[in-house]
Design a protein around this motif. Structure first.
Motif, PDB file in Angstrom:
ATOM      1  N   ASP A 134       0.797 -54.677 -32.151  1.00 40.57           N
ATOM      2  CA  ASP A 134       0.357 -54.186 -30.832  1.00 40.57           C
ATOM      3  C   ASP A 134      -0.472 -55.289 -30.310  1.00 40.57           C
ATOM      4  N   LYS A 135      -1.115 -56.380 -31.042  1.00 41.56           N
ATOM      5  CA  LYS A 135      -1.825 -57.465 -30.752  1.00 41.56           C
ATOM      6  C   LYS A 135      -1.068 -58.425 -30.070  1.00 41.56           C
ATOM      7  N   LEU A 136       0.164 -58.724 -30.922  1.00 43.84           N
ATOM      8  CA  LEU A 136       1.051 -59.957 -30.714  1.00 43.84           C
ATOM      9  C   LEU A 136       1.882 -59.489 -29.711  1.00 43.84           C
ATOM     10  N   GLN A 137       2.512 -58.296 -29.520  1.00 45.53           N
ATOM     11  CA  GLN A 137       3.720 -58.308 -28.251  1.00 45.53           C
ATOM     12  C   GLN A 137       3.154 -58.686 -26.901  1.00 45.53           C
ATOM     13  N   PRO A 138       1.848 -58.111 -26.395  1.00 44.75           N
ATOM     14  CA  PRO A 138       1.666 -58.702 -25.107  1.00 44.75           C
ATOM     15  C   PRO A 138       1.487 -60.280 -24.967  1.00 44.75           C
ATOM     16  N   ILE A 139       1.105 -60.820 -26.073  1.00 42.08           N
ATOM     17  CA  ILE A 139       0.786 -62.314 -26.090  1.00 42.08           C
ATOM     18  C   ILE A 139       1.988 -63.046 -26.030  1.00 42.08           C
ATOM     19  N   LEU A 140       3.129 -62.549 -26.790  1.00 41.26           N
ATOM     20  CA  LEU A 140       4.607 -63.224 -26.846  1.00 41.26           C
ATOM     21  C   LEU A 140       5.086 -62.759 -25.542  1.00 41.26           C
ATOM     22  N   LEU A 198       5.631 -63.136 -41.306  1.00 39.77           N
ATOM     23  CA  LEU A 198       7.036 -62.868 -40.703  1.00 39.77           C
ATOM     24  C   LEU A 198       7.009 -63.801 -39.612  1.00 39.77           C
ATOM     25  N   LEU A 199       6.116 -63.404 -38.513  1.00 41.35           N
ATOM     26  CA  LEU A 199       6.082 -64.385 -37.214  1.00 41.35           C
ATOM     27  C   LEU A 199       5.545 -65.582 -37.490  1.00 41.35           C
ATOM     28  N   GLU A 230      15.469 -67.339 -35.897  1.00 37.30           N
ATOM     29  CA  GLU A 230      16.015 -66.181 -36.476  1.00 37.30           C
ATOM     30  C   GLU A 230      15.962 -66.623 -37.823  1.00 37.30           C
ATOM     31  N   ILE A 231      16.494 -67.781 -38.418  1.00 35.24           N
ATOM     32  CA  ILE A 231      16.743 -68.297 -39.742  1.00 35.24           C
ATOM     33  C   ILE A 231      15.410 -68.271 -40.357  1.00 35.24           C
ATOM     34  N   VAL A 266      13.710 -58.742 -34.479  1.00 38.26           N
ATOM     35  CA  VAL A 266      14.438 -58.908 -33.345  1.00 38.26           C
ATOM     36  C   VAL A 266      13.563 -58.687 -31.977  1.00 38.26           C
ATOM     37  N   LYS A 267      12.834 -58.212 -31.859  1.00 39.97           N
ATOM     38  CA  LYS A 267      11.946 -58.018 -30.950  1.00 39.97           C
ATOM     39  C   LYS A 267      11.241 -59.270 -30.271  1.00 39.97           C
ATOM     40  N   ALA A 268      10.808 -59.707 -31.579  1.00 42.48           N
ATOM     41  CA  ALA A 268      10.050 -61.174 -31.240  1.00 42.48           C
ATOM     42  C   ALA A 268      10.808 -62.333 -30.655  1.00 42.48           C
ATOM     43  N   SER A 269      12.051 -62.268 -31.217  1.00 41.93           N
ATOM     44  CA  SER A 269      13.148 -63.360 -30.937  1.00 41.93           C
ATOM     45  C   SER A 269      13.504 -63.062 -29.607  1.00 41.93           C
TER      46      SER A 269
END
Length: 255
Positions: A51-57, A79-80, A97-98, A200-203
């Motif tokens: 929840d914290k990282l999604q808007p930043i990305l 992971l990220l 992704e790798i 997947v979402k972060a990519s």
């Protein structure tokens, strides 16, 4: 009090195999409780971190995202962190992704560790109960062989009922542990699926933010190139071919 007295009597009449089953039950319960606490903590911290990282990305502030994942110890942060570190070095989506897949291979065993022990303890408790019953029956038939014929039936039935206590206690220990093992596997699978979804979402967010930044920077660089003043050396180099062309034309006319 009657219930506790009956439980104590049931345990005492079960024989020596009741104690190993009790130890197995304690170990299995300890592992199950530890795994439940750990997995619920992982699920909570992962949701909070994402929840914290999604808007930043989404905003494309990758430097801030890197600093944020360095300060956190959740599975999502681990992971990220690999993907964001690779994003700072390369621009290709495949490399990012790798990197996250490699991190996922390190995280998954940490989530699954000690969970198989719960199923192992369940099987051990059941088998110990059966073994205790078999040993009790052997002792019962041995005792009946030397007993008074008039008392053989009563003595045999009493011995068999006592021997069955270990099987009952083994099943009472093994069945709940088996159910808990299934719940732990389900919870672990849920966390792993959520991590794959985050990957997947972060990519996608990193890729879209990078493309958007490139589209914004490209026209600006083209305008700078157009407005860049021409140096004297460049003018001189451009003027030389024109002068040579004029002299060649004059020579042809005089000829």
């Amino acid at each position: 009090m009657d219930f506790f007295n009956s439980v104590i009597e049931f345990f005492q009449t079960g024989g020596t195999f009741m104690y190993p089953i009790l130890v197995v039950a304690a170990l299995g319960s300890a592992v199950a409780i530890e795994r439940f606490i750990r997995l619920h903590y992982e699920r909570h911290t992962n949701r909070t971190m994402w929840d914290k990282l999604q808007p930043i990305l989404s905003s494309g502030d990758f430097d801030r995202a890197r600093n944020l994942v360095k300060q956190d110890n959740s599975s999502v942060a681990k992971l990220l962190s690999m993907g964001l570190a690779r994003q700072g070095a390369v621009r290709r989506r495949e490399d990012i992704e790798i990197a996250m897949e490699e991190s996922m291979m390190e995280i998954t065993p940490q989530l699954e560790k000690r969970t198989p022990y719960v199923a192992l303890f369940s099987n051990i408790a059941t088998l110990l109960g059966l073994l205790g019953t078999i040993m009790g029956l052997i002792e019962a038939f041995t005792a009946v062989a030397n007993a008074n014929p008039a008392e053989k039936a009563d003595l045999l039935s009493a011995s068999i009922s006592v021997a069955m206590n270990t099987t009952a206690f083994g099943l009472m220990t093994g069945i709940p542990l088996l159910i808990v093992h299934a719940l732990l596997n389900s919870l672990t699978g849920e966390i792993i699926d959520s991590l794959e979804m985050v990957s997947v979402k972060a990519s996608n967010l990193i890729d879209s933010s990078t493309r958007r930044r490139f589209e914004i920077d490209a026209p600006a660089s083209e305008k700078k190139a157009e407005n860049k003043p021409v140096k004297k050396s460049e003018k001189h180099s451009k003027a030389q071919p024109e002068a040579q062309a004029k002299t060649e034309e004059q020579q042809t006319e005089t000829a």
